[in-house]
Design an enzyme around this catalytic site. Sequence first.
Site, mmCIF file in Angstrom:
data_model
loop_
_atom_site.group_PDB
_atom_site.id
_atom_site.type_symbol
_atom_site.label_atom_id
_atom_site.label_comp_id
_atom_site.label_asym_id
_atom_site.label_seq_id
_atom_site.Cartn_x
_atom_site.Cartn_y
_atom_site.Cartn_z
ATOM 1 N N LYS A 9 0.855 -1.207 0.000
ATOM 2 C CA LYS A 9 0.000 0.000 0.000
ATOM 3 C C LYS A 9 0.876 1.237 0.000
ATOM 4 O O LYS A 9 2.039 1.193 0.428
ATOM 5 C CB LYS A 9 -0.939 0.013 1.207
ATOM 6 C CG LYS A 9 -0.263 0.049 2.596
ATOM 7 C CD LYS A 9 0.167 1.404 3.095
ATOM 8 C CE LYS A 9 0.838 1.341 4.464
ATOM 9 N NZ LYS A 9 1.623 2.544 4.804
ATOM 10 N N ALA A 94 9.599 -0.183 5.161
ATOM 11 C CA ALA A 94 9.527 0.715 4.013
ATOM 12 C C ALA A 94 8.288 1.591 4.028
ATOM 13 O O ALA A 94 8.142 2.472 3.192
ATOM 14 C CB ALA A 94 9.558 -0.112 2.729
ATOM 15 N N GLY A 98 3.870 -4.164 4.062
ATOM 16 C CA GLY A 98 4.099 -5.559 3.647
ATOM 17 C C GLY A 98 3.647 -6.588 4.675
ATOM 18 O O GLY A 98 2.906 -7.516 4.342
ATOM 19 N N SER A 100 1.592 -6.210 7.215
ATOM 20 C CA SER A 100 0.142 -6.099 7.446
ATOM 21 C C SER A 100 -0.626 -6.749 6.301
ATOM 22 O O SER A 100 -1.624 -7.444 6.520
ATOM 23 C CB SER A 100 -0.269 -4.632 7.538
ATOM 24 O OG SER A 100 0.452 -3.992 8.551
ATOM 25 N N ASP A 133 -2.594 -1.305 10.315
ATOM 26 C CA ASP A 133 -2.809 -1.236 8.866
ATOM 27 C C ASP A 133 -3.523 -2.466 8.306
ATOM 28 O O ASP A 133 -3.901 -2.473 7.134
ATOM 29 C CB ASP A 133 -1.465 -1.116 8.132
ATOM 30 C CG ASP A 133 -0.794 0.222 8.364
ATOM 31 O OD1 ASP A 133 -1.447 1.132 8.910
ATOM 32 O OD2 ASP A 133 0.384 0.349 7.987
HETATM 33 O O1 C5P Z 1 -0.062 -1.042 14.721
HETATM 34 P P1 C5P Z 1 1.368 -1.288 14.401
HETATM 35 O O2 C5P Z 1 1.932 -2.470 15.138
HETATM 36 O O3 C5P Z 1 1.644 -1.377 12.928
HETATM 37 O O4 C5P Z 1 2.173 -0.001 14.891
HETATM 38 C C1 C5P Z 1 3.563 -0.011 15.074
HETATM 39 C C2 C5P Z 1 3.960 1.169 15.946
HETATM 40 O O5 C5P Z 1 3.763 2.402 15.253
HETATM 41 C C3 C5P Z 1 3.132 1.296 17.213
HETATM 42 O O6 C5P Z 1 3.675 0.540 18.255
HETATM 43 C C4 C5P Z 1 3.211 2.794 17.498
HETATM 44 O O7 C5P Z 1 4.426 3.117 18.135
HETATM 45 C C5 C5P Z 1 3.267 3.398 16.117
HETATM 46 N N1 C5P Z 1 1.923 3.837 15.653
HETATM 47 C C6 C5P Z 1 1.335 4.958 16.194
HETATM 48 N N2 C5P Z 1 0.108 5.363 15.749
HETATM 49 C C7 C5P Z 1 -0.537 4.699 14.756
HETATM 50 C C8 C5P Z 1 0.052 3.553 14.178
HETATM 51 C C9 C5P Z 1 1.294 3.150 14.653
HETATM 52 O O8 C5P Z 1 1.902 5.588 17.092
HETATM 53 N N3 C5P Z 1 -1.718 5.134 14.324
#
Ligand code: C5P
Length: 278
Positions: A9, A94, A98, A100, A133
């Site tokens: 994406k 990146a 990927g 997700s 994501d």
């Molecule tokens: O949800 P995901 O595991 O992909 O997010 C990875 C990290 O990115 C989270 O632990 C957080 O630190 C940060 N994040 C955030 N706000 C979001 C998405 C991700 O702070 N909306």
Amino acid sequence: MITLFSPAKINLFLRIHAKRADGYHDLSSLFQTITLGDMLTVSVSDREVLRCDDPSIPTDAHNLILKATRLFREKTGSSLLYEIDLVKRIPTKAGLGGGSSNAATMLWACRALTKMAIPTQTLMKWGSEIGSDVPFFFSEGTAFCTGRGERVLCLPPLEPAKVWIVSPQEGLPTAEVYRRLQSLAGDRKTFNKEDLNAFLTGNLACFNDLEEPAFDINPKLGQLKKELQNSGFNQVLLSGSGSSFFCLGDGKAKSALDCAVVLAHFLNRTASQWYAPA
Ligand code: C5P
């Protein structure tokens, strides 16, 4: 056995709002799937194993694909195990989603192989437990996402477009980019339905609030953006938390600066079928 495409994406715009009590940030973003993607081949087996053609990808329980199979078993009571082959083409760290995408694709494969009648909306909800994501990939490829990214408003496909993906060798860890954003503490802007309409009618350019912290962590990325802008593209933007850029329009993306350069296109799926490679 089932073989499914797992698309990357890009974020055509990404506005980051306030940090929440749970540590995540509220955001407003237009997500779009593209024809760059991985391939997952999945079969039911008497043991669970994940193999990947890229040795740098972890194939243990940390991989989001195995988190997805475990979650599917927990939610449904199914006991099926899977043998999974992953052909990795989406650069990691990146900002291209990927991991997700792989998790969403795996949930779709589990539903197909168990033949369980689970609504796609339910898979979307379960996906949010794996990553912010993941739910987006259960849209049809174009969606306005809010909350921490997991609230998905499905939109009709955009005008077809080609997009160059330029990926530096060095990736960026998402959490660190968000942390740096916090320490930069600039003004947080709002984003509303009128802004979305302005973007969809061509009256608002692409933007990404994570560029500033990403360039602060790695100034070479800011330099790369300038070089790509000077190569003739209409729009050059970091995707998500980076470190990949996407470029729209007719420029010349040279394979310079130790970057992998791939030409892709916007991709959408139909309601009943998963994404198919171009
Ligand atoms: O949800 P995901 O595991 O992909 O997010 C990875 C990290 O990115 C989270 O632990 C957080 O630190 C940060 N994040 C955030 N706000 C979001 C998405 C991700 O702070 N909306």
